[in-house]
Design an enzyme around this catalytic site. Structure first.
Site, mmCIF file in Angstrom:
data_model
loop_
_atom_site.group_PDB
_atom_site.id
_atom_site.type_symbol
_atom_site.label_atom_id
_atom_site.label_comp_id
_atom_site.label_asym_id
_atom_site.label_seq_id
_atom_site.Cartn_x
_atom_site.Cartn_y
_atom_site.Cartn_z
ATOM 1 N N SER A 141 0.968 -1.186 0.060
ATOM 2 C CA SER A 141 -0.031 -0.085 0.026
ATOM 3 C C SER A 141 0.929 1.136 -0.085
ATOM 4 C CB SER A 141 -0.791 0.076 1.355
ATOM 5 O OG SER A 141 -1.574 1.321 1.521
ATOM 6 N N TYR A 154 -2.412 -1.198 10.474
ATOM 7 C CA TYR A 154 -2.426 -1.320 9.070
ATOM 8 C C TYR A 154 -0.973 -0.795 8.313
ATOM 9 C CZ TYR A 154 -3.817 -1.213 4.082
ATOM 10 O OH TYR A 154 -4.148 -1.458 2.807
#
Ligand code: NAD
Length: 259
Positions: A141, A154
């Protein structure tokens, strides 16, 4: 990719599903994985197989469980005769201030988004090494490169994936096996749609403001990245043309991490 065999984790939805479609369109057999309604998953499996004339299978491994991952890789190896390509894509998100972050959510995100990739890689590498060819792509990401508030687990998992990617690339560089991380900006999948109300709550703003002032504010293009764009980059990394690309942590983020 013609005639190759791939596992794409978390491919019943969003980015993973389009990666599976992209691979199948290039003549690659695909093992789908992920959660969802059994009839819906079977319909997707049958449709991709019929459209592209490749073998498409499904395994419901929970990527937070190492024994499930081992069974998934054994199944793919048995059904296809080997696994040439592994895409670690399964992932979840949870948004909360650090002092309220539920311990169980932290553990679950690290297990799925980080440890799941470790287990799948360690289990698939021996056969790739024996054949002298392999492609590993980890769906990281933009949050593997930069942070955002309220996403501690995350962001930690995705930064971890960047480190895992580089380490695996170095260990396998002389064996015809590459390992890269793809780092999308915001893609409008169920994962992002679900976090919009939570982000609105955490920041005390409306959902429209989250899209405009939080999500797309980060992306200079002011557009969501598409699943097809992420799938195309992943497909290139799995081709022979990308044999010299390894250890990359590659943004596809509308310019977000250029800031
Ligand atoms: P999504 O929610 O649409 O899909 C996630 C997939 O993972 C689904 O198939 C789901 O069933 C599966 N999954 C979830 N938990 C699982 C588990 N324990 N075991 C097996 N499968 C499981 O999400 P998405 O947006 O397509 O995200 C895919 C990947 O891309 C994730 O790793 C995510 O972190 C990453 N990513 C997404 C975005 C974005 O904006 N959507 C941006 C950057 C990175």
């Amino acid at each position: 990719m013609q005639g190759k065999n791939a596992i794409v984790t978390g491919s019943t939805s969003g980015i993973g599903l389009d990666i599976a479609r992209h691979f199948a369109a290039k003549g690659c057999n695909v093992l789908l994985n992920g959660f969802g309604d059994a009839a819906d998953i079977e319909a997707i499996r049958a449709e991709i197989q019929a459209t592209h004339g490749v073998q498409v299978r499904y395994h419901g491994a929970d990527i937070s469980k190492p024994l499930d991952i081992a069974d998934m890789i054994e199944t793919a190896t048995h059904e296809f005769g080997g696994v040439d390509i592994l895409v670690n894509n399964a992932g979840i998100q949870f948004v909360s201030p650090i002092e309220e972050f539920p311990i169980a959510k932290w553990d679950q995100i690290i297990a799925i988004n980080l440890s799941g990739a470790f287990h799948a890689i360690r289990l698939v590498v021996p056969q790739m090494r024996a054949r002298g060819w392999g492609r590993i792509v980890n769906l990281a990401s933009a949050h593997a490169l930069v942070a955002s508030p309220y996403k501690s687990a995350y962001v930690a998992a995705k930064h971890g994936i960047a480190g895992l990617t580089k380490t695996v690339a170095l260990e396998l560089a002389t064996f015809g096996i590459t390992c890269n991380a793809v780092c999308p900006g915001y893609v409008l999948t169920p994962l992002v749609a679900k976090q919009i109300p939570d982000t609105a709550k955490a920041r005390g703003i409306t959902e429209e403001a989250v899209i405009r002032d939080v999500l797309l504010a980060a992306q200079p293009t002011k557009k969501f990245v598409t699943t097809q764009e992420v799938a195309a980059l992943t497909g290139f990394l799995c081709s022979d043309d990308a044999a010299s690309m390894t250890g990359g942590v590659l943004p596809v983020d509308g310019g977000w991490t250029a800031h």
